[in-house]
Design a protein around this motif. Structure first.
Motif, mmCIF file in Angstrom:
data_model
loop_
_atom_site.group_PDB
_atom_site.id
_atom_site.type_symbol
_atom_site.label_atom_id
_atom_site.label_comp_id
_atom_site.label_asym_id
_atom_site.label_seq_id
_atom_site.Cartn_x
_atom_site.Cartn_y
_atom_site.Cartn_z
ATOM 1 N N ARG A 14 34.772 40.084 126.401
ATOM 2 C CA ARG A 14 34.803 38.665 126.761
ATOM 3 C C ARG A 14 34.910 38.417 128.262
ATOM 4 O O ARG A 14 35.797 37.698 128.751
ATOM 5 C CB ARG A 14 35.944 37.947 126.037
ATOM 6 N N SER A 73 31.750 33.504 126.324
ATOM 7 C CA SER A 73 32.889 33.776 127.206
ATOM 8 C C SER A 73 32.468 33.664 128.664
ATOM 9 O O SER A 73 33.304 33.432 129.552
ATOM 10 C CB SER A 73 33.462 35.170 126.945
ATOM 11 N N THR A 95 34.165 36.718 131.873
ATOM 12 C CA THR A 95 33.886 35.325 132.238
ATOM 13 C C THR A 95 32.814 35.211 133.313
ATOM 14 O O THR A 95 32.178 34.170 133.442
ATOM 15 C CB THR A 95 35.166 34.637 132.736
ATOM 16 N N GLU A 127 30.585 40.819 123.940
ATOM 17 C CA GLU A 127 31.267 40.260 122.768
ATOM 18 C C GLU A 127 32.649 40.881 122.582
ATOM 19 O O GLU A 127 33.583 40.208 122.124
ATOM 20 C CB GLU A 127 30.407 40.465 121.521
ATOM 21 N N ASP A 134 27.189 36.086 120.533
ATOM 22 C CA ASP A 134 28.070 35.114 121.172
ATOM 23 C C ASP A 134 28.388 35.568 122.591
ATOM 24 O O ASP A 134 29.177 36.493 122.806
ATOM 25 C CB ASP A 134 29.362 34.969 120.354
#
Length: 531
Positions: free
Chosen positions: A259, A286, A261, A256, A283
């Motif tokens: 981020r 990403s 990928t 988080e 979350d």
């Protein structure tokens, strides 16, 4: 095609990219340009310690910036990087270091408690270079010279005369996990590491570019962290290193905050991360791609991540294949269940490699998705022999016998049914432990499941299912057997069941079926038998 070329590309062309190391509550960050200078200083320091040829320089470290500096400096100066697996039993660690004839060990100070008990037994080690702060008293008296990493770098020149290296010379080595017998050394050449990195960057693999931020959760001591560090530096992708923080909660906070990928880890790690993320509404979006391997990836795990907007892609390989050999992207135009059939496979072999299935007598079997045999593979980043151990049973005519059993479809998708040593032969028929495990882990109350063959008076062998149940859940063996009944043939259903707190793991996070079989023989498992 050398590691030196990769280092120069990262430090020179993509000098603004960075490597960040997680500290638990934040990160410490260095640019690739800074890493390039520090790699030069490290090479100079190692030269001062007597590393002047292809001597082995070992690392005993977490995934962090200093480990990346060693990844670049040691092979580029002409020495050989040897990553020591910090999860091995002490006797195995001693065997590996002595067999490789390590000269120097670069170790994280946080790992002194693991290194100290074995250090005096490392016969060829002369120097220990410690990264970070820690009590060095346990290392004293072992007959080795101790050095501080940062002090060595500070005293070394900021530049180094990198030698011209034969691309076919040794760059790094890693030992297999040694589930049977002593671990075996796999040596990677500069050429093989370079080609593997190029392949990893292609779209049919992980598609890395300078726009990515890569999180290698898979340890750097295990098959070069699946080649992710070298591939990231080659592509100019920034790196985020988790250091020792490998549990679900700190990993989720890291994702988080930084981020990334792309992130690679074994299924057990991602299973814990998924549970934590769902419980806390985390979350993770990403992440555009999560390469996952080391053991079969349950379809339920992939579907679970789809629900939170993250795509897991299954990859297959082994220490001997550098390690990535195939990746399970669905074919163009696939839809519905055809997508999931492809994603649940081990994928299609990467360009540059050849794969086949062989039966008894090394007869090559058809690629029809039905014929079952041992997987063999060859190519420029597949090892052809073990270090100081030819082991002709594993290598023949340029092919590596992988020990994996499976099928190849007409369009090239590999589906593994088992390891050769784990296939269950019951009444003359083969039962896939992997298939049973994947179905069991699709049950909502099952966290982990491992299936092994155990002796049976009537059928020779029958499956024993070991299950870890989700906290707070209640499920019986009879209910799980009924759950399986609609998914596999009746004769494949396990009669023997045991519920455990945790499935034993190997040093690289795979289910240790050898340990489970021994626990069964020793009577250490409470087994229910239902029919």
């Amino acid at each position: 095609m050398t590691i030196t070329t990769i280092m120069r590309c990262g430090a020179g062309v993509f000098g603004e990219a960075s490597v960040s190391t997680w500290t638990g509550d934040g990160t410490r960050r260095r640019t690739y340009a800074e890493v390039g200078e520090r790699a030069a200083r490290l090479a100079g320091a190692l030269r001062g310690l007597g590393v002047d040829g292809d001597q082995r320089v070992a690392t005993f470290a977490w995934n962090n910036t200093e480990h990346l500096e060693a990844y670049l400096a040691v092979p580029s100066m002409g020495a050989v990087l040897h990553t020591l697996n910090l999860r091995l039993f002490p006797d195995q660690l001693v065997y590996i270091a002595n067999h490789a004839e390590d000269r120097v060990v670069i170790a994280d100070a946080s790992l002194i408690p693991l290194l100290a008990p074995v250090l005096a037994r490392l016969e060829t080690v002369r120097h220990v270079v410690l990264v970070g702060e820690g009590d060095t008293a346990p290392l004293e008296g072992a007959g080795k010279e101790l050095h501080d990493y940062e002090e060595l770098l500070a005293a070394a020149p900021a530049t180094f005369a990198w030698p011209e290296i034969d691309e076919r010379s040794a760059a790094a080595m890693c030992y297999t996990s040694g589930t049977t017998g002593n671990p075996k050394g796999v040596v990677y050449s500069h050429r093989s590491a370079y080609l593997h990195s190029m392949s990893t960057c292609t779209g049919n693999a992980m598609g890395l570019s300078a726009s990515d931020v890569v999180l290698p959760v898979v340890p750097m001591f295990h098959a070069n962290a699946w080649g992710l560090p070298y591939a990231a530096v080659m592509a100019g992708a920034s790196l985020v290193m988790p250091d020792r923080f490998l549990q679900a909660e700190p990993l989720v906070r890291l994702i988080e905050a930084e981020r990334p990928t792309v992130a690679g880890a074994v299924p057990t790690i991602w299973s814990d991360v998924l549970r934590h993320a769902k419980e806390h509404g985390s979350d993770l979006t990403s992440l555009r791609l999560v390469p996952c391997g080391g053991s079969a990836v349950p379809e339920s795990l992939m579907r679970g991540f789809e629900e939170i907007g993250v795509r897991i892609v299954q990859a297959w390989g082994m220490t001997e294949t550098s390690p990535v050999a195939s990746v399970a992207h669905p074919p163009p135009g696939a839809a519905g269940e055809d997508v999931w059939r492809a994603r649940a496979s081990q994928g299609r072999v990467l360009a540059g490699l050849e794969m086949r299935i062989v039966g008894d007598g090394d007869v090559v079997l058809p690629r029809d998705g039905e014929a079952v045999g041992e997987v063999e593979i060859r190519g420029p980043w597949i090892t052809g022999a073990y270090h100081l151990d030819e082991d002709p049973g594993r290598f023949h005519d340029g092919w590596l016998r992988t020990g994996d059993v499976g099928t190849l479809s007409p369009d090239g998708y590999l589906v593994l049914t088992d390891r050769a040593k784990d296939v269950i032969k019951s009444g003359g028929e083969w039962i896939s432990s992997v298939e049973l495990e994947n179905h069991l882990m699709a049950h909502p109350d099952v966290v982990e499941a491992a299936v092994v063959g155990v002796p049976d008076d009537r059928w020779q062998e029958r499956p024993l299912a070991s299950v870890v149940v989700r906290d707070g859940a209640e499920v019986t063996a009879a209910q799980l057997r009924e759950f399986l009944a609609g998914r596999v043939a009746k004769w494949q259903l396990p009669e023997r069941w045991t519920f455990v707190a945790e499935i034993p793991k190997t040093s690289v996070g795979k289910f240790s079926k050898k340990t489970l079989r021994q626990m069964y023989r020793d009577g250490d498992l409470t087994v229910q038998k239902i029919i």
